[in-house]
Design a protein around this motif. Structure first.
Motif, PDB file in Angstrom:
ATOM      1  N   ILE A  36       8.945 -12.854  -3.930  1.00  0.00           N
ATOM      2  CA  ILE A  36       9.333 -11.676  -3.147  1.00  0.00           C
ATOM      3  C   ILE A  36      10.843 -11.644  -2.950  1.00  0.00           C
ATOM      4  O   ILE A  36      11.490 -10.602  -3.092  1.00  0.00           O
ATOM      5  CB  ILE A  36       8.594 -11.646  -1.787  1.00  0.00           C
ATOM      6  CG1 ILE A  36       7.077 -11.559  -1.987  1.00  0.00           C
ATOM      7  CG2 ILE A  36       9.102 -10.513  -0.909  1.00  0.00           C
ATOM      8  CD1 ILE A  36       6.597 -10.293  -2.667  1.00  0.00           C
ATOM      9  N   ARG A  40      13.409  -8.891  -4.252  1.00  0.00           N
ATOM     10  CA  ARG A  40      14.225  -8.233  -3.217  1.00  0.00           C
ATOM     11  C   ARG A  40      15.696  -8.179  -3.645  1.00  0.00           C
ATOM     12  O   ARG A  40      16.374  -7.174  -3.446  1.00  0.00           O
ATOM     13  CB  ARG A  40      14.069  -9.011  -1.905  1.00  0.00           C
ATOM     14  CG  ARG A  40      14.549  -8.296  -0.705  1.00  0.00           C
ATOM     15  CD  ARG A  40      14.229  -9.123   0.557  1.00  0.00           C
ATOM     16  NE  ARG A  40      14.874  -8.535   1.677  1.00  0.00           N
ATOM     17  CZ  ARG A  40      16.181  -8.577   1.920  1.00  0.00           C
ATOM     18  NH1 ARG A  40      16.966  -9.223   1.096  1.00  0.00           N
ATOM     19  NH2 ARG A  40      16.700  -7.977   2.958  1.00  0.00           N
ATOM     20  N   ARG A  52       6.089  -2.853  -6.184  1.00  0.00           N
ATOM     21  CA  ARG A  52       4.854  -3.304  -5.557  1.00  0.00           C
ATOM     22  C   ARG A  52       4.294  -4.388  -6.466  1.00  0.00           C
ATOM     23  O   ARG A  52       4.117  -4.164  -7.665  1.00  0.00           O
ATOM     24  CB  ARG A  52       3.885  -2.137  -5.445  1.00  0.00           C
ATOM     25  CG  ARG A  52       2.619  -2.466  -4.723  1.00  0.00           C
ATOM     26  CD  ARG A  52       1.814  -1.195  -4.568  1.00  0.00           C
ATOM     27  NE  ARG A  52       0.583  -1.460  -3.865  1.00  0.00           N
ATOM     28  CZ  ARG A  52      -0.335  -0.557  -3.650  1.00  0.00           C
ATOM     29  NH1 ARG A  52      -0.156   0.672  -4.084  1.00  0.00           N
ATOM     30  NH2 ARG A  52      -1.426  -0.869  -3.014  1.00  0.00           N
ATOM     31  N   GLY A  64       2.907  -7.591  -2.154  1.00  0.00           N
ATOM     32  CA  GLY A  64       4.241  -7.417  -1.608  1.00  0.00           C
ATOM     33  C   GLY A  64       4.816  -6.071  -1.998  1.00  0.00           C
ATOM     34  O   GLY A  64       4.584  -5.587  -3.104  1.00  0.00           O
ATOM     35  N   ARG A  65       5.530  -5.449  -1.078  1.00  0.00           N
ATOM     36  CA  ARG A  65       6.205  -4.179  -1.340  1.00  0.00           C
ATOM     37  C   ARG A  65       7.671  -4.348  -0.976  1.00  0.00           C
ATOM     38  O   ARG A  65       8.000  -4.763   0.136  1.00  0.00           O
ATOM     39  CB  ARG A  65       5.588  -3.055  -0.519  1.00  0.00           C
ATOM     40  CG  ARG A  65       4.179  -2.754  -0.919  1.00  0.00           C
ATOM     41  CD  ARG A  65       3.606  -1.655  -0.103  1.00  0.00           C
ATOM     42  NE  ARG A  65       2.205  -1.472  -0.472  1.00  0.00           N
ATOM     43  CZ  ARG A  65       1.412  -0.619   0.103  1.00  0.00           C
ATOM     44  NH1 ARG A  65       1.849   0.143   1.072  1.00  0.00           N
ATOM     45  NH2 ARG A  65       0.161  -0.504  -0.296  1.00  0.00           N
ATOM     46  N   ILE A  66       8.524  -3.986  -1.917  1.00  0.00           N
ATOM     47  CA  ILE A  66       9.957  -4.113  -1.701  1.00  0.00           C
ATOM     48  C   ILE A  66      10.560  -2.745  -1.968  1.00  0.00           C
ATOM     49  O   ILE A  66      10.447  -2.221  -3.088  1.00  0.00           O
ATOM     50  CB  ILE A  66      10.574  -5.177  -2.630  1.00  0.00           C
ATOM     51  CG1 ILE A  66       9.912  -6.557  -2.398  1.00  0.00           C
ATOM     52  CG2 ILE A  66      12.055  -5.308  -2.365  1.00  0.00           C
ATOM     53  CD1 ILE A  66       8.822  -6.855  -3.322  1.00  0.00           C
ATOM     54  N   SER A  74      13.937  -3.435   2.390  1.00  0.00           N
ATOM     55  CA  SER A  74      12.926  -4.032   3.268  1.00  0.00           C
ATOM     56  C   SER A  74      11.749  -4.491   2.418  1.00  0.00           C
ATOM     57  O   SER A  74      11.455  -3.917   1.372  1.00  0.00           O
ATOM     58  CB  SER A  74      12.466  -3.026   4.325  1.00  0.00           C
ATOM     59  OG  SER A  74      11.816  -1.934   3.716  1.00  0.00           O
ATOM     60  N   SER A  75      11.107  -5.523   2.886  1.00  0.00           N
ATOM     61  CA  SER A  75       9.945  -6.042   2.169  1.00  0.00           C
ATOM     62  C   SER A  75       8.819  -6.281   3.152  1.00  0.00           C
ATOM     63  O   SER A  75       9.049  -6.630   4.314  1.00  0.00           O
ATOM     64  CB  SER A  75      10.300  -7.334   1.432  1.00  0.00           C
ATOM     65  OG  SER A  75      10.725  -8.314   2.340  1.00  0.00           O
ATOM     66  N   SER A  76       7.612  -6.050   2.687  1.00  0.00           N
ATOM     67  CA  SER A  76       6.431  -6.340   3.497  1.00  0.00           C
ATOM     68  C   SER A  76       5.455  -7.114   2.633  1.00  0.00           C
ATOM     69  O   SER A  76       5.319  -6.860   1.441  1.00  0.00           O
ATOM     70  CB  SER A  76       5.797  -5.049   4.018  1.00  0.00           C
ATOM     71  OG  SER A  76       5.332  -4.264   2.943  1.00  0.00           O
TER      72      SER A  76
END
Length: 137
Positions: A36, A40, A52, A64-66, A74-76
Protein backbone atom coordinates in the motif's frame (compact mmCIF):
# COMPACT_ATOMS: atom_id res chain seq x y z
CA UNK A 1 28.23 19.06 -12.68
CA UNK A 2 25.04 17.26 -13.72
CA UNK A 3 26.70 13.89 -13.08
CA UNK A 4 27.55 14.96 -9.55
CA UNK A 5 23.96 16.10 -8.93
CA UNK A 6 22.62 12.78 -10.28
CA UNK A 7 25.01 10.80 -8.08
CA UNK A 8 24.02 12.83 -5.00
CA UNK A 9 20.32 12.38 -5.75
CA UNK A 10 20.82 8.64 -6.18
CA UNK A 11 22.73 8.48 -2.90
CA UNK A 12 19.95 10.40 -1.11
CA UNK A 13 17.31 8.01 -2.49
CA UNK A 14 19.37 5.03 -1.35
CA UNK A 15 19.79 6.45 2.15
CA UNK A 16 16.05 7.19 2.34
CA UNK A 17 15.27 3.61 1.31
CA UNK A 18 17.65 2.21 3.92
CA UNK A 19 16.11 4.47 6.58
CA UNK A 20 12.57 3.38 5.69
CA UNK A 21 13.55 -0.29 5.67
CA UNK A 22 15.11 -0.01 9.12
CA UNK A 23 12.00 1.83 10.42
CA UNK A 24 9.71 -0.83 8.96
CA UNK A 25 11.75 -3.60 10.56
CA UNK A 26 11.50 -1.79 13.91
CA UNK A 27 7.75 -1.21 13.51
CA UNK A 28 7.05 -4.73 12.24
CA UNK A 29 5.27 -3.51 9.10
CA UNK A 30 3.75 -6.40 7.17
CA UNK A 31 3.85 -7.01 3.43
CA UNK A 32 0.36 -5.59 2.82
CA UNK A 33 1.33 -2.27 4.40
CA UNK A 34 4.50 -2.18 2.31
CA UNK A 35 2.51 -2.73 -0.89
CA UNK A 36 0.00 0.00 0.00
CA UNK A 37 2.83 2.42 0.87
CA UNK A 38 4.66 1.72 -2.40
CA UNK A 39 1.49 2.31 -4.42
CA UNK A 40 0.78 5.44 -2.36
CA UNK A 41 4.17 6.89 -3.38
CA UNK A 42 3.43 6.24 -7.07
CA UNK A 43 -0.04 7.80 -6.83
CA UNK A 44 1.51 10.85 -5.13
CA UNK A 45 3.48 11.51 -8.33
CA UNK A 46 0.40 11.19 -10.59
CA UNK A 47 -2.59 13.30 -9.40
CA UNK A 48 -5.00 11.81 -11.94
CA UNK A 49 -4.28 8.25 -10.76
CA UNK A 50 -6.51 6.22 -8.44
CA UNK A 51 -5.70 2.62 -7.51
CA UNK A 52 -7.73 -0.20 -6.01
CA UNK A 53 -5.78 -3.31 -5.09
CA UNK A 54 -6.43 -6.65 -3.41
CA UNK A 55 -3.55 -8.10 -1.43
CA UNK A 56 -3.40 -11.69 -0.21
CA UNK A 57 -0.86 -12.37 2.52
CA UNK A 58 -1.19 -15.92 3.81
CA UNK A 59 -4.83 -16.58 4.65
CA UNK A 60 -5.61 -12.86 5.13
CA UNK A 61 -6.96 -10.82 2.24
CA UNK A 62 -7.07 -7.02 2.20
CA UNK A 63 -8.54 -4.42 -0.14
CA UNK A 64 -6.70 -1.14 -0.45
CA UNK A 65 -7.77 2.10 -2.13
CA UNK A 66 -5.30 4.86 -2.84
CA UNK A 67 -6.66 8.14 -4.23
CA UNK A 68 -6.08 11.87 -4.35
CA UNK A 69 -8.48 13.61 -1.96
CA UNK A 70 -8.41 17.30 -1.09
CA UNK A 71 -4.97 17.84 -2.60
CA UNK A 72 -3.33 14.96 -0.71
CA UNK A 73 -3.01 11.24 -1.24
CA UNK A 74 -5.22 9.17 1.02
CA UNK A 75 -5.35 5.44 1.45
CA UNK A 76 -7.86 3.14 3.07
CA UNK A 77 -7.40 -0.52 3.89
CA UNK A 78 -10.17 -2.98 4.63
CA UNK A 79 -9.87 -6.65 5.59
CA UNK A 80 -11.83 -9.00 3.34
CA UNK A 81 -13.81 -11.98 4.59
CA UNK A 82 -12.15 -15.17 3.38
CA UNK A 83 -13.90 -17.55 5.76
CA UNK A 84 -16.30 -19.16 3.27
CA UNK A 85 -15.79 -20.67 -0.13
CA UNK A 86 -15.66 -18.13 -2.89
CA UNK A 87 -17.70 -18.08 -6.01
CA UNK A 88 -16.51 -20.73 -8.44
CA UNK A 89 -14.81 -19.22 -11.44
CA UNK A 90 -16.44 -20.47 -14.64
CA UNK A 91 -14.17 -22.14 -17.14
CA UNK A 92 -13.51 -20.01 -20.22
CA UNK A 93 -15.41 -20.94 -23.34
CA UNK A 94 -13.33 -22.96 -25.78
CA UNK A 95 -11.94 -20.98 -28.65
CA UNK A 96 -13.52 -21.76 -32.01
CA UNK A 97 -11.43 -23.86 -34.34
CA UNK A 98 -9.61 -22.06 -37.09
CA UNK A 99 -10.17 -22.06 -39.91
CA UNK A 100 -13.87 -22.54 -39.39
CA UNK A 101 -15.22 -25.48 -41.38
CA UNK A 102 -17.29 -24.57 -44.41
CA UNK A 103 -20.92 -25.62 -44.21
CA UNK A 104 -21.81 -28.71 -46.20
CA UNK A 105 -24.40 -28.01 -48.86
CA UNK A 106 -26.46 -30.84 -50.29
CA UNK A 107 -25.63 -31.83 -53.86
CA UNK A 108 -23.04 -29.09 -54.21
CA UNK A 109 -25.60 -26.28 -54.46
CA UNK A 110 -25.01 -23.05 -52.58
CA UNK A 111 -28.29 -22.00 -50.94
CA UNK A 112 -29.87 -18.81 -52.17
CA UNK A 113 -27.76 -18.57 -55.32
CA UNK A 114 -28.06 -20.10 -58.71
CA UNK A 115 -25.24 -18.40 -60.57
CA UNK A 116 -22.26 -20.16 -62.09
CA UNK A 117 -19.68 -18.22 -60.02
CA UNK A 118 -21.13 -19.57 -56.78
CA UNK A 119 -21.18 -23.11 -58.09
CA UNK A 120 -17.57 -22.78 -59.29
CA UNK A 121 -16.46 -21.38 -55.91
CA UNK A 122 -18.14 -24.29 -54.16
CA UNK A 123 -16.45 -26.81 -56.46
CA UNK A 124 -13.02 -25.24 -55.80
CA UNK A 125 -13.67 -25.18 -52.06
CA UNK A 126 -14.46 -28.90 -52.11
CA UNK A 127 -11.53 -29.82 -54.38
CA UNK A 128 -8.72 -27.23 -54.43
CA UNK A 129 -6.72 -29.43 -56.80
CA UNK A 130 -8.97 -28.12 -59.58
CA UNK A 131 -6.74 -25.02 -59.56
CA UNK A 132 -3.56 -26.98 -60.31
CA UNK A 133 -2.26 -25.72 -63.65
CA UNK A 134 0.08 -28.70 -64.12
CA UNK A 135 -2.89 -31.02 -64.57
CA UNK A 136 -3.67 -30.81 -68.23
CA UNK A 137 -5.90 -33.42 -69.75
Amino acid sequence: MRELDDALAKMARREELERRLSEQAAEGQNGTEEVIEAIRRVVAQHPALAVRVWVQEGPAATEGRIIWSGGTVSSSVQALDTSGPGEPVPAPAPAPGWPAPAPAYPSGAVPGTGDAASRLAEMIRRDPSLLDTDRRA
